[in-house]
Design a protein around this motif. Structure first.
Motif, PDB file in Angstrom:
ATOM      1  N   PRO A  99      53.062  40.625  29.592  1.00 35.35           N
ATOM      2  CA  PRO A  99      54.057  41.548  29.057  1.00 35.35           C
ATOM      3  C   PRO A  99      54.548  41.057  27.699  1.00 35.35           C
ATOM      4  CG  PRO A  99      55.039  40.167  30.753  1.00 35.35           C
ATOM      5  CD  PRO A  99      53.571  39.853  30.743  1.00 35.35           C
ATOM      6  N   THR A 100      55.065  41.965  26.905  1.00 38.33           N
ATOM      7  CA  THR A 100      55.449  41.634  25.528  1.00 38.33           C
ATOM      8  C   THR A 100      56.842  41.004  25.509  1.00 38.33           C
ATOM      9  OG1 THR A 100      54.209  43.628  24.923  1.00 38.33           O
ATOM     10  CG2 THR A 100      55.401  42.518  23.165  1.00 38.33           C
ATOM     11  N   ILE A 101      56.919  39.754  25.964  1.00 33.46           N
ATOM     12  CA  ILE A 101      58.213  39.068  26.057  1.00 33.46           C
ATOM     13  C   ILE A 101      58.301  37.866  25.120  1.00 33.46           C
ATOM     14  CG2 ILE A 101      58.725  39.885  28.388  1.00 33.46           C
ATOM     15  CD1 ILE A 101      57.702  37.223  29.468  1.00 33.46           C
ATOM     16  N   ASN A 102      57.275  37.652  24.289  1.00 31.88           N
ATOM     17  CA  ASN A 102      57.325  36.626  23.251  1.00 31.88           C
ATOM     18  C   ASN A 102      56.318  37.014  22.161  1.00 31.88           C
ATOM     19  OD1 ASN A 102      54.715  35.667  24.176  1.00 31.88           O
ATOM     20  ND2 ASN A 102      55.811  34.609  25.826  1.00 31.88           N
ATOM     21  N   THR A 103      56.350  36.310  21.053  1.00 35.06           N
ATOM     22  CA  THR A 103      55.497  36.699  19.930  1.00 35.06           C
ATOM     23  C   THR A 103      54.020  36.518  20.232  1.00 35.06           C
ATOM     24  OG1 THR A 103      55.831  34.507  18.957  1.00 35.06           O
ATOM     25  CG2 THR A 103      57.267  36.283  18.192  1.00 35.06           C
ATOM     26  N   GLU A 104      53.678  35.529  21.056  1.00 35.86           N
ATOM     27  CA  GLU A 104      52.272  35.335  21.411  1.00 35.86           C
ATOM     28  C   GLU A 104      51.735  36.543  22.159  1.00 35.86           C
ATOM     29  OE1 GLU A 104      54.218  31.492  20.685  1.00 35.86           O
ATOM     30  OE2 GLU A 104      54.707  33.148  22.039  1.00 35.86           O
ATOM     31  N   ALA A 105      52.541  37.070  23.086  1.00 37.77           N
ATOM     32  CA  ALA A 105      52.107  38.247  23.846  1.00 37.77           C
ATOM     33  C   ALA A 105      51.984  39.470  22.946  1.00 37.77           C
ATOM     34  CB  ALA A 105      53.081  38.519  24.986  1.00 37.77           C
ATOM     35  N   LEU A 106      52.878  39.594  21.957  1.00 36.93           N
ATOM     36  CA  LEU A 106      52.776  40.700  21.015  1.00 36.93           C
ATOM     37  C   LEU A 106      51.465  40.638  20.247  1.00 36.93           C
ATOM     38  CD1 LEU A 106      53.975  43.124  19.473  1.00 36.93           C
ATOM     39  CD2 LEU A 106      55.086  41.473  17.937  1.00 36.93           C
ATOM     40  N   THR A 107      51.094  39.448  19.804  1.00 30.16           N
ATOM     41  CA  THR A 107      49.832  39.293  19.076  1.00 30.16           C
ATOM     42  C   THR A 107      48.640  39.651  19.956  1.00 30.16           C
ATOM     43  OG1 THR A 107      50.779  37.575  17.666  1.00 30.16           O
ATOM     44  CG2 THR A 107      48.380  37.646  17.836  1.00 30.16           C
ATOM     45  N   ILE A 108      48.677  39.230  21.212  1.00 35.36           N
ATOM     46  CA  ILE A 108      47.597  39.556  22.153  1.00 35.36           C
ATOM     47  C   ILE A 108      47.468  41.073  22.299  1.00 35.36           C
ATOM     48  CG2 ILE A 108      46.929  39.458  24.591  1.00 35.36           C
ATOM     49  CD1 ILE A 108      48.137  36.590  24.606  1.00 35.36           C
ATOM     50  N   LYS A 109      48.601  41.757  22.422  1.00 38.39           N
ATOM     51  CA  LYS A 109      48.559  43.213  22.585  1.00 38.39           C
ATOM     52  C   LYS A 109      48.040  43.887  21.325  1.00 38.39           C
ATOM     53  CE  LYS A 109      51.343  45.453  25.246  1.00 38.39           C
ATOM     54  NZ  LYS A 109      52.474  46.153  25.896  1.00 38.39           N
ATOM     55  N   GLN A 110      48.496  43.442  20.158  1.00 34.60           N
ATOM     56  CA  GLN A 110      48.020  44.033  18.909  1.00 34.60           C
ATOM     57  C   GLN A 110      46.518  43.813  18.724  1.00 34.60           C
ATOM     58  OE1 GLN A 110      50.822  42.000  16.358  1.00 34.60           O
ATOM     59  NE2 GLN A 110      52.037  43.853  16.055  1.00 34.60           N
ATOM     60  N   ASN A 111      46.050  42.644  19.100  1.00 36.05           N
ATOM     61  CA  ASN A 111      44.611  42.373  19.005  1.00 36.05           C
ATOM     62  C   ASN A 111      43.822  43.286  19.932  1.00 36.05           C
ATOM     63  OD1 ASN A 111      44.991  40.378  17.094  1.00 36.05           O
ATOM     64  ND2 ASN A 111      44.964  38.694  18.561  1.00 36.05           N
ATOM     65  N   ALA A 112      44.376  43.548  21.120  1.00 39.34           N
ATOM     66  CA  ALA A 112      43.701  44.448  22.067  1.00 39.34           C
ATOM     67  C   ALA A 112      43.637  45.867  21.531  1.00 39.34           C
ATOM     68  CB  ALA A 112      44.422  44.417  23.417  1.00 39.34           C
ATOM     69  N   ALA A 113      44.683  46.282  20.813  1.00 39.17           N
ATOM     70  CA  ALA A 113      44.749  47.657  20.313  1.00 39.17           C
ATOM     71  C   ALA A 113      43.964  47.860  19.025  1.00 39.17           C
ATOM     72  CB  ALA A 113      46.209  48.042  20.075  1.00 39.17           C
ATOM     73  N   ASP A 114      43.743  46.804  18.281  1.00 38.85           N
ATOM     74  CA  ASP A 114      43.162  46.911  16.946  1.00 38.85           C
ATOM     75  C   ASP A 114      41.823  47.639  16.964  1.00 38.85           C
ATOM     76  OD1 ASP A 114      43.076  46.503  14.214  1.00 38.85           O
ATOM     77  OD2 ASP A 114      42.031  44.589  14.388  1.00 38.85           O
ATOM     78  N   GLY A 115      41.700  48.639  16.116  1.00 37.04           N
ATOM     79  CA  GLY A 115      40.453  49.396  16.006  1.00 37.04           C
ATOM     80  C   GLY A 115      40.277  50.486  17.028  1.00 37.04           C
ATOM     81  N   GLY A 122      53.682  51.593  17.517  1.00 31.68           N
ATOM     82  CA  GLY A 122      54.633  50.494  17.429  1.00 31.68           C
ATOM     83  C   GLY A 122      54.864  49.923  18.810  1.00 31.68           C
ATOM     84  N   PHE A 123      55.675  48.889  18.884  1.00 30.29           N
ATOM     85  CA  PHE A 123      55.841  48.160  20.148  1.00 30.29           C
ATOM     86  C   PHE A 123      57.310  47.841  20.411  1.00 30.29           C
ATOM     87  CE2 PHE A 123      51.714  47.220  18.339  1.00 30.29           C
ATOM     88  CZ  PHE A 123      50.858  47.467  19.396  1.00 30.29           C
ATOM     89  N   TRP A 124      57.690  47.984  21.673  1.00 28.13           N
ATOM     90  CA  TRP A 124      58.942  47.434  22.167  1.00 28.13           C
ATOM     91  C   TRP A 124      58.680  46.003  22.648  1.00 28.13           C
ATOM     92  CZ3 TRP A 124      63.237  50.042  21.221  1.00 28.13           C
ATOM     93  CH2 TRP A 124      63.228  51.451  21.203  1.00 28.13           C
ATOM     94  N   GLY A 125      59.675  45.149  22.512  1.00 29.14           N
ATOM     95  CA  GLY A 125      59.661  43.864  23.194  1.00 29.14           C
ATOM     96  C   GLY A 125      60.359  43.988  24.531  1.00 29.14           C
ATOM     97  N   GLY A 126      60.287  42.924  25.328  1.00 28.47           N
ATOM     98  CA  GLY A 126      60.903  42.935  26.643  1.00 28.47           C
ATOM     99  C   GLY A 126      61.994  41.889  26.759  1.00 28.47           C
ATOM    100  N   ALA A 127      63.088  42.245  27.429  1.00 30.56           N
ATOM    101  CA  ALA A 127      64.161  41.309  27.759  1.00 30.56           C
ATOM    102  C   ALA A 127      64.120  41.052  29.260  1.00 30.56           C
ATOM    103  CB  ALA A 127      65.518  41.867  27.348  1.00 30.56           C
ATOM    104  N   VAL A 128      63.831  39.827  29.640  1.00 31.10           N
ATOM    105  CA  VAL A 128      63.741  39.424  31.033  1.00 31.10           C
ATOM    106  C   VAL A 128      64.583  38.165  31.225  1.00 31.10           C
ATOM    107  CG1 VAL A 128      61.444  40.440  31.347  1.00 31.10           C
ATOM    108  CG2 VAL A 128      61.657  38.049  30.624  1.00 31.10           C
ATOM    109  N   PRO A 129      64.861  37.771  32.465  1.00 33.63           N
ATOM    110  CA  PRO A 129      65.658  36.560  32.661  1.00 33.63           C
ATOM    111  C   PRO A 129      65.032  35.352  31.966  1.00 33.63           C
ATOM    112  CG  PRO A 129      65.495  37.793  34.713  1.00 33.63           C
ATOM    113  CD  PRO A 129      64.574  38.465  33.734  1.00 33.63           C
ATOM    114  N   GLY A 130      65.838  34.656  31.180  1.00 33.20           N
ATOM    115  CA  GLY A 130      65.389  33.408  30.581  1.00 33.20           C
ATOM    116  C   GLY A 130      64.710  33.518  29.231  1.00 33.20           C
ATOM    117  N   ASN A 131      64.525  34.729  28.688  1.00 35.71           N
ATOM    118  CA  ASN A 131      63.800  34.795  27.396  1.00 35.71           C
ATOM    119  C   ASN A 131      64.693  35.192  26.224  1.00 35.71           C
ATOM    120  OD1 ASN A 131      63.963  37.682  27.619  1.00 35.71           O
ATOM    121  ND2 ASN A 131      61.995  37.909  26.592  1.00 35.71           N
ATOM    122  N   GLY A 133      66.086  33.447  24.097  1.00 33.46           N
ATOM    123  CA  GLY A 133      65.723  32.684  22.917  1.00 33.46           C
ATOM    124  C   GLY A 133      64.502  33.213  22.196  1.00 33.46           C
ATOM    125  N   GLU A 134      63.683  34.023  22.880  1.00 28.35           N
ATOM    126  CA  GLU A 134      62.479  34.602  22.276  1.00 28.35           C
ATOM    127  C   GLU A 134      62.777  35.871  21.478  1.00 28.35           C
ATOM    128  OE1 GLU A 134      59.577  33.217  22.392  1.00 28.35           O
ATOM    129  OE2 GLU A 134      59.645  31.847  24.103  1.00 28.35           O
TER     130      GLU A 134
END
Length: 436
Positions: A99-115, A122-131, A133-134
């Motif tokens: 899930p898109t709960i940190n920048t690494e996950a955002l990059t993974i999703k963008q790479n999957a979508a590319d092309g 565009g993308f929403w981020g996620g707010a979950v317990p403990g993140n 700081g992300e």
């Protein structure tokens, strides 16, 4: 000489529905003039009485790739969006893995979508317990804000936040927060049953009322921005109205299924109608329509949340076991237009609810409108032609929809993304980031 001129006797511009000519150059709208105004162009199309709309903006789409691409993927979801007149989607952070709960996950999703994307994404981020700081890093990376659940999301990797955790997230970053507002203390375990009424009883309106109050209180204390997702229970509207009157930054959306479907008409075992929060009765829908017309509900978005046919459990018709989600990104425009027309609304109203307002919600002021300087995202739409919904002719990955067999009015003829025709063959969509 410009690249393209589109003429229509029913163009929906910032001045409402009127005859107009729209000039496009280098992907932007550079002029909006009279229908018969001379505009030298490399290409010109006269749509006649076919309406010309701005591309719609859907800020609530679950694409699910990577990780659950068998449910839906970027190629299929964006092809379906374009076929339905939607030229911008904002992807939700959950149901994909990770899930898109940190920048690494955002990059993974963008790479999957590319092309793969046929519309802008565009993308929403996620707010979950403990993140918490992300969140600043994700915001700096361009997400449009953060989604949080107050009740179980349905997938273990995206747990809900407590009221205190939501308040912490709101103070961690100055961003738009979008909240799935159902209170877990008011939900009941649904018994195994094919009866829609049993499922509906397990998610009462009180669960939405309580969660909306929680979200409003968090926004009030933090001075933050909270948007109530997919509002189903009209009884929560007075809470939102009162909060807005005192200056709390709270908005709300609803979805085509809550405005047009009736709990009393859902057949037993028809699990394609299951979603959370649930579809309620026709009187409730009428109140949502009034709030939409009055501006209390900001916009109409799909909450496109498909899955595989097996997960819908049509074999047993068990609402308790079925995945909850409606697949409708391609059908939102004709569904809403059919109902809105019957209620006396015009195309300009529909464009406002499904184009300009959702674009403004996420700060995309060059989307969702026909105006000089806006992106040339445009739709040729025949508002009078009827069709019968055939799930196998839809472009999303799995042929499941509660609208199957319905007669709808309004057919998308052509979609242009930044002045280029979207054919469904060669993707030319781009990634969008938040515009400060």
């Amino acid at each position: 000489m410009v690249d393209l001129v589109l003429r229509s006797r029913r163009a929906v511009t910032a001045r409402g529905e009127r005859p107009a000519a729209v000039a496009v150059d280098s992907g932007k709208i550079v002029a909006v003039g009279a229908y018969d105004e001379a505009m030298p162009a490399a290409d010109e199309i006269d749509l006649g009485d076919t309406a010309l709309l701005p591309g719609l903006v859907d800020t609530h789409v679950h694409v699910n790739e990577p990780g659950r691409t068998e449910w839906e993927g970027f190629a299929t979801a964006t092809r379906a969006a374009a076929a339905g007149g939607v030229t911008t989607i904002i992807d939700m952070p959950l149901n994909s893995l990770p899930p898109t709960i940190n920048t690494e996950a955002l990059t993974i999703k963008q790479n999957a979508a590319d092309g793969q994307i046929h519309v802008d994404v565009g993308f929403w981020g996620g707010a979950v317990p403990g993140n918490a700081g992300e969140l600043p890093g994700l915001h700096a990376a361009g997400v449009f804000g953060f989604k949080a659940f107050l009740a179980d999301s349905g997938v273990p990797e995206f747990p809900p936040v407590s009221p205190a955790e939501l308040a912490t997230a709101l103070t961690a970053v100055d961003a738009q927060f979008v909240v799935h507002a159902e209170d877990p203390d008011h939900l009941h375990a649904a018994a195994s049953s094919p009866a829609y009424a049993d499922f509906l009883a397990s998610r009462p309106a009180d669960a939405e009322h309580a969660a909306v109050a929680t979200a409003i209180e968090a926004a009030r204390r933090a001075g933050g921005r909270v948007h109530i997702l997919h509002l189903s229970a009209a009884g929560a509207l007075p809470l939102i109205a009162a909060a807005r009157a005192e200056g709390v930054r709270v908005t709300a959306e609803t979805c085509p299924h809550y405005l047009t479907l009736d709990a009393a008409r859902i057949p037993d075992g028809a699990t394609e109608f299951k979603c959370c929060p649930p579809i309620r009765d026709a009187a409730n829908a009428g109140q949502l329509w009034r709030a939409l017309a009055d501006g209390l509900i900001t916009c109409v978005v799909s909450d496109h949340s498909p899955c595989t046919p097996e997960l819908k459990r049509r074999d047993t018709g068990d609402f308790a076991a079925a995945w909850g989600g409606i697949a409708s990104v391609q059908l939102g425009l004709p569904v809403i237009w059919t109902a809105a027309r019957n209620r006396g609304h015009g195309l300009a109203d529909v464009v406002d609810w499904m184009g300009r307002r959702p674009a403004d919600l996420v700060g995309l002021h060059g989307k969702g409108r026909i105006a000089v300087g806006a992106d040339a995202d445009l739709v040729a739409f025949d508002p009078d032609e009827e069709f019968v919904v055939d799930p196998h002719r839809l472009h999303h990955r799995n042929p499941v929809t509660p609208y199957a067999g319905m007669v709808l009015r309004g057919v998308v003829r052509t979609t242009w993304l930044r002045g280029r025709t979207v054919t469904g063959d060669a993707p030319h969509g781009g990634f969008l980031t938040r515009e400060d």
